[in-house]
Design a protein around this motif. Structure first.
Motif, PDB file in Angstrom:
ATOM      1  N   ARG A 109      -5.138  -7.736   4.028  1.00  0.00           N
ATOM      2  CA  ARG A 109      -4.648  -7.713   5.410  1.00  0.00           C
ATOM      3  C   ARG A 109      -3.131  -7.819   5.542  1.00  0.00           C
ATOM      4  NH1 ARG A 109      -6.861 -12.241   8.670  1.00  0.00           N
ATOM      5  NH2 ARG A 109      -6.918 -13.443   6.724  1.00  0.00           N
ATOM      6  N   ILE A 110      -2.410  -7.909   4.449  1.00  0.00           N
ATOM      7  CA  ILE A 110      -0.966  -8.112   4.565  1.00  0.00           C
ATOM      8  C   ILE A 110      -0.329  -6.927   5.298  1.00  0.00           C
ATOM      9  CG2 ILE A 110      -0.416  -7.074   2.314  1.00  0.00           C
ATOM     10  CD1 ILE A 110       1.729  -9.229   1.986  1.00  0.00           C
ATOM     11  N   PRO A 111       0.436  -7.187   6.349  1.00  0.00           N
ATOM     12  CA  PRO A 111       1.046  -6.080   7.094  1.00  0.00           C
ATOM     13  C   PRO A 111       2.237  -5.478   6.345  1.00  0.00           C
ATOM     14  CG  PRO A 111       1.679  -8.187   8.055  1.00  0.00           C
ATOM     15  CD  PRO A 111       0.677  -8.495   6.988  1.00  0.00           C
TER      16      PRO A 111
ATOM     17  N   TRP B 227       0.177  -8.549  -5.027  1.00  0.00           N
ATOM     18  CA  TRP B 227      -0.770  -8.570  -3.912  1.00  0.00           C
ATOM     19  C   TRP B 227      -2.176  -8.603  -4.499  1.00  0.00           C
ATOM     20  CZ3 TRP B 227      -1.372  -3.861  -0.089  1.00  0.00           C
ATOM     21  CH2 TRP B 227      -2.151  -4.236   1.011  1.00  0.00           C
ATOM     22  N   VAL B 228      -2.844  -9.740  -4.355  1.00  0.00           N
ATOM     23  CA  VAL B 228      -4.169  -9.918  -4.938  1.00  0.00           C
ATOM     24  C   VAL B 228      -5.221  -9.682  -3.863  1.00  0.00           C
ATOM     25  CG1 VAL B 228      -5.697 -11.434  -6.242  1.00  0.00           C
ATOM     26  CG2 VAL B 228      -3.211 -11.646  -6.516  1.00  0.00           C
ATOM     27  N   VAL B 229      -6.049  -8.659  -4.074  1.00  0.00           N
ATOM     28  CA  VAL B 229      -7.110  -8.344  -3.118  1.00  0.00           C
ATOM     29  C   VAL B 229      -8.447  -8.338  -3.844  1.00  0.00           C
ATOM     30  CG1 VAL B 229      -5.540  -6.956  -1.707  1.00  0.00           C
ATOM     31  CG2 VAL B 229      -6.903  -5.845  -3.492  1.00  0.00           C
TER      32      VAL B 229
ATOM     33  N   ASP C  15      -9.718  -1.116  -0.775  1.00  0.00           N
ATOM     34  CA  ASP C  15      -8.845   0.040  -0.996  1.00  0.00           C
ATOM     35  C   ASP C  15      -7.526  -0.183  -0.260  1.00  0.00           C
ATOM     36  OD1 ASP C  15      -7.878   2.481  -1.758  1.00  0.00           O
ATOM     37  OD2 ASP C  15      -8.960   3.614  -0.219  1.00  0.00           O
ATOM     38  N   VAL C  16      -6.461  -0.446  -1.017  1.00  0.00           N
ATOM     39  CA  VAL C  16      -5.140  -0.673  -0.428  1.00  0.00           C
ATOM     40  C   VAL C  16      -4.105   0.138  -1.193  1.00  0.00           C
ATOM     41  CG1 VAL C  16      -5.657  -2.983   0.452  1.00  0.00           C
ATOM     42  CG2 VAL C  16      -4.793  -2.712  -1.881  1.00  0.00           C
TER      43      VAL C  16
ATOM     44  N   GLN D 282      -3.306  -6.448  -7.721  1.00  0.00           N
ATOM     45  CA  GLN D 282      -4.359  -6.921  -8.622  1.00  0.00           C
ATOM     46  C   GLN D 282      -5.661  -6.962  -7.839  1.00  0.00           C
ATOM     47  OE1 GLN D 282      -3.978 -10.948 -10.094  1.00  0.00           O
ATOM     48  NE2 GLN D 282      -5.890 -10.868 -11.229  1.00  0.00           N
ATOM     49  N   LYS D 283      -6.688  -6.299  -8.351  1.00  0.00           N
ATOM     50  CA  LYS D 283      -8.011  -6.362  -7.733  1.00  0.00           C
ATOM     51  C   LYS D 283      -8.837  -7.374  -8.511  1.00  0.00           C
ATOM     52  CE  LYS D 283      -8.031  -1.891  -5.489  1.00  0.00           C
ATOM     53  NZ  LYS D 283      -8.835  -0.706  -5.107  1.00  0.00           N
TER      54      LYS D 283
END
Length: 368
Positions: A233-235, A249-251, A256-257, A267-268
Motif C-alpha cells: 500500500r505504500i504510496p 519494500w517488503v510485500v 503485484d507491485v 522483497q516478496k
C-alpha cells in the motif's frame, strides 16, 4: 596506562563510531598513527571496495611512520580479501608498536594479525581499561552477531511515557520525549545499517526514516530503510521515497507491485496468518551483509517482532510524563503472553538520563 596512551586509544573509538552504519559488511575500525606523542595520521574504515582504517592512517602520516606507534580499535586485518592485509602495510611502513585491545572475531583473523605483527618484530600492546575493552566490543557487536548467526543484531527502539503510553487516546504523540532524546535517536539511526518500520507508520506519520544532524540535514544514513507492507500500500509520493538512499519494500508473496523509484527494491515474503514472515525480512538483511537493524514502528509491528522472537536488544526512552487513559495505546500490540514466566527479559542493563528522559538499554535474555 598513561593518560596519553588512553587518549590515543579513545580516539580510535571515536573514529570507529563515525563509521558505524556505513561500512557493512565490514566492521567499522578507527586507527591513529602517533609519533613522539603526537597524532600524525588518522583513518576510518571505508565502504567496500575502499581501504581499511590502518592504511588510511598510514597514508595520512606519510614518511613519518618509521618508528611510530599505530593505535587501532580492532586487531589489524590479516588476510587477502577485497582489501589487502593491513598487517603487510603496517610492517612495510616501519611501525614499531601496535596498540589494539581486542582480537577480530572473524575466524580468518582471530589472532593471526597480532601473530604476523609479532613475527615481524613489532611490539603488540593489548593493555586497556575494562571500560575501553567494553567500548571496543560494542563497536563490533553487530559484526560479531552477524558472524555467529548470519543475521543482523536487531534493536527495538521504543519511546513511552512513564505510564507506558506511546500516544494519547486521540493519537497525539508529538512529542513524548524531549529534543535531546530525539537527537540521540538520530545518532542511533546514523549508526545502524538498516531501519525498519511498517506501512501504518508510513501512512500515518509520513516519516523520512533518515538520520539528520542538528541543522536537520540528512547524514546519508542508514544504508537501508525497510518498509514492511503486506498488501503493497505504500504510496508513490511517500515522503521517505523522496529521500536519497535505498528502500527495501517488503510485500506479501503474490502481491503485484512495481518499484516506485530506482532506489526501491522489492522483497516478496511468505505469510504467517496473513502477515509478513518477519524472519524472512531479517534473513534478507543478513544475506546483504548488514550487521545491525533498528525497528521504529507502531505497536502492531513492534509486537509482532517480539512474538516472533526476533529482537536482540531494546532501547527504551522513557519520558517523565503521565498520559493515562485505557484507550491510550502502549508500545506493543498482539496477543501477548499468558504466563508472566514467558515474559521477554533483558540482561546487561544500562540506563542514561538525557535531560530528564531515561534511556534504558539491555539485551534480550535468550532461553533455549
Amino acid at each position: 596506562m598513561s593518560s596519553q596512551h588512553a587518549a590515543h586509544l579513545d580516539r580510535t573509538f571515536e573514529l570507529a563510531e563515525q563509521g558505524l552504519g556505513g561500512v557493512a559488511p565490514r566492521p567499522s575500525v578507527g586507527a591513529v598513527v602517533v609519533s613522539e606523542g603526537v597524532i600524525i595520521g588518522e583513518g576510518i574504515t571505508e565502504p567496500r571496495p575502499g581501504r581499511h582504517a590502518e592504511p588510511i592512517a598510514l597514508a595520512a602520516a606519510g614518511d613519518k611512520t618509521r618508528g611510530a606507534t599505530l593505535y587501532c580499535s580492532l586487531e589489524p586485518h590479516a588476510f587477502q580479501g577485497v582489501a589487502p592485509p593491513c598487517t603487510e602495510a603496517i610492517i612495510a611502513a616501519g611501525i614499531t608498536t601496535v596498540v589494539s585491545p581486542i582480537e577480530d572475531p572473524n575466524p580468518s583473523v582471530s589472532g593471526n594479525g597480532f601473530r604476523q605483527l609479532k613475527a615481524a618484530g613489532i611490539e603488540v600492546v593489548r593493555s586497556a581499561t575494562n571500560q575501553q575493552i567494553r567500548r571496543a566490543e560494542l563497536l563490533i557487536e553487530g559484526f560479531t552477531h552477524h558472524l555467529n548467526t548470519r543475521r543482523p543484531l536487531v534493536t527495538l527502539k521504543l519511546a513511552t511515557s512513564l505510564d507506558g503510553k506511546i500516544a494519547t487516546r486521540t493519537g497525539d504523540s508529538q512529542w513524548i520525549t524531549n529534543s535531546s532524546s530525539r537527537s540521540r535517536v538520530h545518532e542511533m539511526r546514523r549508526q545502524t545499517d538498516a531501519l525498519i518500520t511498517g506501512i501504518g507508520t508510513v501512512l500515518t506519520d509520513k516519516p523520512r526514516l533518515t538520520a539528520r544532524d542538528s541543522d536537520g540535514n540528512p547524514t546519508g544514513r542508514p544504508l537501508l530503510r525497510v518498509v514492511v507492507d503486506t498488501h503493497g500500500r505504500i504510496p508513490a509520493d511517500a515522503r521517505l521515497l523522496q529521500e536519497p538512499g535505498e528502500v527495501l519494500w517488503v510485500v506479501g508473496e503474490g502481491i503485484d507491485v512495481t518499484a516506485p523509484t530506482d532506489s526501491t527494491s522489492i522483497q516478496k515474503a511468505g505469510l504467517i496468518d496473513g502477515k509478513i514472515n518477519l524472519a524472512e525480512v531479517i534473513d534478507e538483511l543478513g544475506t546483504r551483509g548488514l550487521h545491525t537493524a533498528m525497528i521504529e514502528a507502531g505497536a502492531g509491528l513492534a509486537g509482532a517482532f517480539i512474538e516472533a522472537n526476533l529482537i536482540d536488544k531494546v532501547s527504551a526512552f522513557i519520558a517523565p510524563k503521565f498520559i493515562g487513559g485505557t484507550e491510550a495505546p502502549g508500545p506493543l500490540a498482539g496477543t501477548g503472553i499468558s504466563d508472566i514466566g514467558e515474559a521477554l527479559t533483558l540482561e546487561n542493563l544500562t540506563h542514561t538520563v538525557i535531560d530528564g528522559d531515561i534511556l534504558v538499554e539491555g539485551y534480550v535474555l535468550k532461553v533455549d
